[in-house]
Design a protein around this motif. Structure first.
Motif, PDB file in Angstrom:
ATOM      1  N   ASP A  62       0.844  -1.188   0.000  1.00 21.81           N
ATOM      2  CA  ASP A  62       0.000   0.000   0.000  1.00 21.81           C
ATOM      3  C   ASP A  62       0.880   1.240   0.000  1.00 21.81           C
ATOM      4  OD1 ASP A  62      -2.125   1.775   0.279  1.00 21.81           O
ATOM      5  OD2 ASP A  62      -2.342   1.411   2.437  1.00 21.81           O
ATOM      6  N   VAL A  63       0.876   1.982  -1.100  1.00 21.56           N
ATOM      7  CA  VAL A  63       1.611   3.244  -1.161  1.00 21.56           C
ATOM      8  C   VAL A  63       0.710   4.315  -0.545  1.00 21.56           C
ATOM      9  CG1 VAL A  63       2.669   4.976  -2.653  1.00 21.56           C
ATOM     10  CG2 VAL A  63       2.940   2.544  -3.176  1.00 21.56           C
ATOM     11  N   VAL A  64       1.134   4.836   0.611  1.00 19.75           N
ATOM     12  CA  VAL A  64       0.294   5.776   1.355  1.00 19.75           C
ATOM     13  C   VAL A  64       0.506   7.218   0.928  1.00 19.75           C
ATOM     14  CG1 VAL A  64       0.061   4.272   3.357  1.00 19.75           C
ATOM     15  CG2 VAL A  64       1.949   5.910   3.272  1.00 19.75           C
ATOM     16  N   GLY A  65       1.603   7.510   0.219  1.00 19.24           N
ATOM     17  CA  GLY A  65       1.834   8.870  -0.233  1.00 19.24           C
ATOM     18  C   GLY A  65       3.098   9.000  -1.046  1.00 19.24           C
ATOM     19  N   ILE A  66       3.147  10.135  -1.780  1.00 14.14           N
ATOM     20  CA  ILE A  66       4.324  10.492  -2.562  1.00 14.14           C
ATOM     21  C   ILE A  66       4.687  11.916  -2.192  1.00 14.14           C
ATOM     22  CG2 ILE A  66       5.251  10.910  -4.874  1.00 14.14           C
ATOM     23  CD1 ILE A  66       3.297   8.765  -5.915  1.00 14.14           C
TER      24      ILE A  66
END
Length: 150
Positions: A32-36
């Motif tokens: 799960d990529v939660v932010g960039i």
């Protein structure tokens, strides 16, 4: 980190196309990529808000070569596992700034998967098992052991 659960990952990268490609690769791997984040302030704010397990951090961000400071802060203040992604490993300080390893740019899917396997593995695992030309774990080893990264 448990190998059974997906990781919550923060990407700290100022090149949007690279960040989006990495996001897709990580999501395809079940995480799960939660932010960039593109700069250090954004990275620190997102980390405090989103509590990631792992951060992929480029050393040179939109606000300059601030990735090392981001790494130190994430590791020390938020207990986030950090992996550097850089084309210039010579900028990594001798103490590794709290990071667990480095993925050489341009990175490969294999290098990213090896890095994920390394950070999710049992801490007793021999670092040499994960070592490849595209990913080098730090794991308390001296810089001389990581000389092939450039």
């Amino acid at each position: 980190m448990s190998s059974g659960n997906p990781l919550r990952i923060l990407i700290v990268e100022d090149e949007l196309l690279i960040a989006l490609e990495l996001e897709c690769l990580l999501q395809d791997a079940g995480h799960d990529v939660v932010g960039i984040a593109a700069c250090s302030a954004e990275a620190l704010a997102l980390s405090a808000k989103l509590a990631p397990d792992l951060a992929f951090v480029d050393i040179h961000l939109a606000d300059g070569p601030t990735g090392v400071d981001v790494s130190r802060h994430l590791a020390a203040e938020h207990d986030v596992t950090v992996l550097f992604m850089t084309a210039n490993a010579k900028r990594i300080p001798e103490d590794f700034a709290g990071a667990r390893g480095v993925i050489a740019k341009p990175y490969t899917e294999r290098g990213v998967k090896e890095a994920l396997a390394y950070v999710m593995a049992d801490p007793e695992r021999d670092a040499k098992e994960a070592q490849a030309m595209t990913f080098v774990p730090f794991g308390g080893r001296g810089r001389e052991d990581n000389s092939q990264v450039s």
